[in-house]
Enzyme design. Structure first.
Site, short mmCIF file in Angstrom:
data_model
loop_
_atom_site.label_atom_id
_atom_site.label_comp_id
_atom_site.label_asym_id
_atom_site.label_seq_id
_atom_site.Cartn_x
_atom_site.Cartn_y
_atom_site.Cartn_z
N ALA A 70 37.57 104.26 56.82
CA ALA A 70 37.56 105.66 56.40
C ALA A 70 36.22 105.94 55.73
O ALA A 70 35.59 105.02 55.18
CB ALA A 70 38.71 105.90 55.43
N GLY A 115 40.24 101.39 57.69
CA GLY A 115 40.88 102.32 58.63
C GLY A 115 40.58 101.98 60.09
O GLY A 115 41.37 102.32 60.98
N GLU A 118 43.03 99.48 60.96
CA GLU A 118 44.34 100.15 60.97
C GLU A 118 44.56 100.96 62.25
O GLU A 118 45.65 100.94 62.83
CB GLU A 118 44.46 101.05 59.73
N GLU A 138 39.90 97.26 51.51
CA GLU A 138 40.12 98.39 50.59
C GLU A 138 40.23 97.99 49.12
O GLU A 138 39.81 98.74 48.24
CB GLU A 138 41.38 99.18 51.00
C1 HXC Z 1 30.94 105.86 54.94
C2 HXC Z 1 29.74 104.19 55.97
C3 HXC Z 1 30.91 103.38 56.07
C4 HXC Z 1 32.12 103.92 55.56
C5 HXC Z 1 29.25 102.29 56.89
N1 HXC Z 1 28.76 103.48 56.51
N2 HXC Z 1 30.55 102.20 56.64
N3 HXC Z 1 29.77 105.41 55.42
N4 HXC Z 1 32.09 105.15 55.01
N5 HXC Z 1 33.27 103.25 55.65
C6 HXC Z 1 27.37 103.95 56.60
C7 HXC Z 1 26.50 103.26 55.56
O1 HXC Z 1 26.61 103.91 54.31
C8 HXC Z 1 25.13 103.46 56.17
O2 HXC Z 1 24.70 104.79 55.94
C9 HXC Z 1 25.40 103.32 57.66
O3 HXC Z 1 26.81 103.56 57.85
C10 HXC Z 1 25.11 101.93 58.18
O4 HXC Z 1 25.80 101.00 57.37
P1 HXC Z 1 25.08 99.79 56.59
O5 HXC Z 1 25.94 99.46 55.43
O6 HXC Z 1 23.65 100.10 56.32
O7 HXC Z 1 25.17 98.66 57.71
P2 HXC Z 1 25.27 97.08 57.48
O8 HXC Z 1 24.34 96.64 56.39
O9 HXC Z 1 25.14 96.47 58.83
O10 HXC Z 1 26.76 96.83 56.94
C11 HXC Z 1 27.83 97.14 57.75
C12 HXC Z 1 29.15 97.11 56.92
C13 HXC Z 1 29.02 98.05 55.72
C14 HXC Z 1 29.44 95.69 56.47
C15 HXC Z 1 30.26 97.55 57.87
O11 HXC Z 1 28.55 99.32 56.18
C16 HXC Z 1 30.29 98.25 54.98
O12 HXC Z 1 30.74 97.38 54.22
N6 HXC Z 1 30.92 99.40 55.19
C17 HXC Z 1 32.16 99.77 54.50
C18 HXC Z 1 33.33 99.00 55.06
C19 HXC Z 1 34.61 99.30 54.30
O13 HXC Z 1 34.73 99.03 53.11
N7 HXC Z 1 35.56 99.92 54.97
C20 HXC Z 1 36.85 100.32 54.40
C21 HXC Z 1 36.77 101.75 53.92
S1 HXC Z 1 38.25 102.22 53.06
P3 HXC Z 1 23.24 105.11 55.36
O14 HXC Z 1 23.27 106.60 55.14
O15 HXC Z 1 23.05 104.31 54.12
O16 HXC Z 1 22.33 104.68 56.50
C22 HXC Z 1 39.31 102.58 54.28
C23 HXC Z 1 40.65 103.15 53.82
C24 HXC Z 1 41.50 103.54 54.97
O17 HXC Z 1 39.05 102.42 55.42
C25 HXC Z 1 42.70 104.32 54.52
C26 HXC Z 1 42.42 105.70 54.09
C27 HXC Z 1 43.65 106.53 53.84
#
Ligand code: HXC
Length: 265
Positions: A70, A115, A118, A138
């Protein structure tokens, strides 16, 4: 034939009744914001009643991600009621994928986190390349999975293994996903989508009434013991974590590209 449902969602109609539904936000690793989820919902509702469609392959644009979860930046400022609405929207997409009268296949290469995992778990099954990365991270953001992930992961891999994965937030690759039983086998990265299309077309050639009968029957068990009865409980627990110091710290730390320092209860 390619169709743009919106900038964020694309449909590739292939021969033989297979449709690729593409999340098209590669610059944010296909992170699932409200607009993406609304686009998916609209597309799935249309495809559900499209008699020419037999199999839907859900995938992400670009090579790096299926969906990295998400959209954390969008969630960062949500209050409890927005968070509950967001979770409900994601659930509605997942329940459509799970219950619609089409075969739904998640084609995962690269990151499928939070997500993203999921959504993949809500599909009938997952095909993954050797470069797939799964995980429910998360708790590292101060929240919990909110699109049915805890329930569907436990169903797929067993309760104790799911607990370890959810509490640690650890990522795991496709070899481990195969060991866990989340996927049947690991597909080579080279030609991954060609192989996915072949496998989807093979299913599309089978008797549709027979396939829908099997899907309906296998889902009936779910209606009483699976995700359906737990949706409201998950939405409540997910959204109740919004506004807490840990949620603010966890999501703030992601945006500021630093490690989170949680303060606890
Ligand atoms: C918003 C995101 C994102 C996310 C990546 N990006 N994941 N933006 N939400 N979930 C964006 C980054 O901010 C970045 O933007 C660009 O995508 C590229 O990502 P990087 O981090 O620079 O890439 P990398 O170094 O290769 O790392 C990849 C990654 C990392 C390991 C996947 O991006 C990461 O940890 N992302 C978050 C993963 C996560 O925690 N997901 C769960 C979310 S909570 P910029 O602008 O800086 O270039 C969830 C809840 C679901 O999903 C339920 C809800 C009801």
């Amino acid at each position: 034939m390619n169709e743009s449902m919106s900038d964020l969602i694309q449909l590739n109609r292939l021969d033989s009744g297979v449709v690729e539904l593409v999340i098209n936000r590669p610059e944010a690793l296909n992170a699932l914001n409200i607009a993406v989820l609304l686009g998916l919902k609209t597309a799935l509702e249309k495809l559900a009643s499209d008699q020419t469609v037999r199999v839907i392959v859900l995938r992400g644009a670009g090579e790096k991600a299926f969906a990295a979860g998400a959209d954390i930046r969008e969630m960062q400022t949500m209050g409890r009621s927005d968070a509950a609405q967001f979770s409900r929207l994601g659930h509605s997409v997942c329940l459509l994928l799970e219950s619609m009268p089409k075969v739904t296949v998640a084609a995962v290469q690269g990151f499928a986190l939070g997500g993203g995992t999921e959504l993949a778990l809500a599909c009938d099954f997952i095909l993954a390349s050797e470069k797939a990365q799964f995980g429910l991270p998360e708790v590292g953001l101060g929240v919990i999975p909110g699109f049915g992930g805890t329930i569907r992961l436990a169903r797929a891999v067993g309760l104790t293994r799911a607990k370890e994965l959810v509490f640690s937030g650890e990522r795991f690759g496709s070899a481990e996903a195969a060991q866990l039983g989340l996927i049947r086998k690991v597909l080579p990265q080279d030609g991954f989508f060609d192989e996915v299309r072949k496998q989807a077309a093979k299913i599309a050639r089978n008797s549709l009434p027979a396939v829908w009968a099997a899907k309906g029957l296998m889902n009936e068990f779910e209606e009483s013991s699976g995700v359906y009865p737990k949706v409201d409980a998950e939405i409540h627990r997910f959204s109740s974590l919004f506004g807490t110091p840990d949620q603010k710290e966890g999501m703030g730390a992601f945006s500021e590209k630093r490690a989170a320092k949680f303060v606890g209860l």
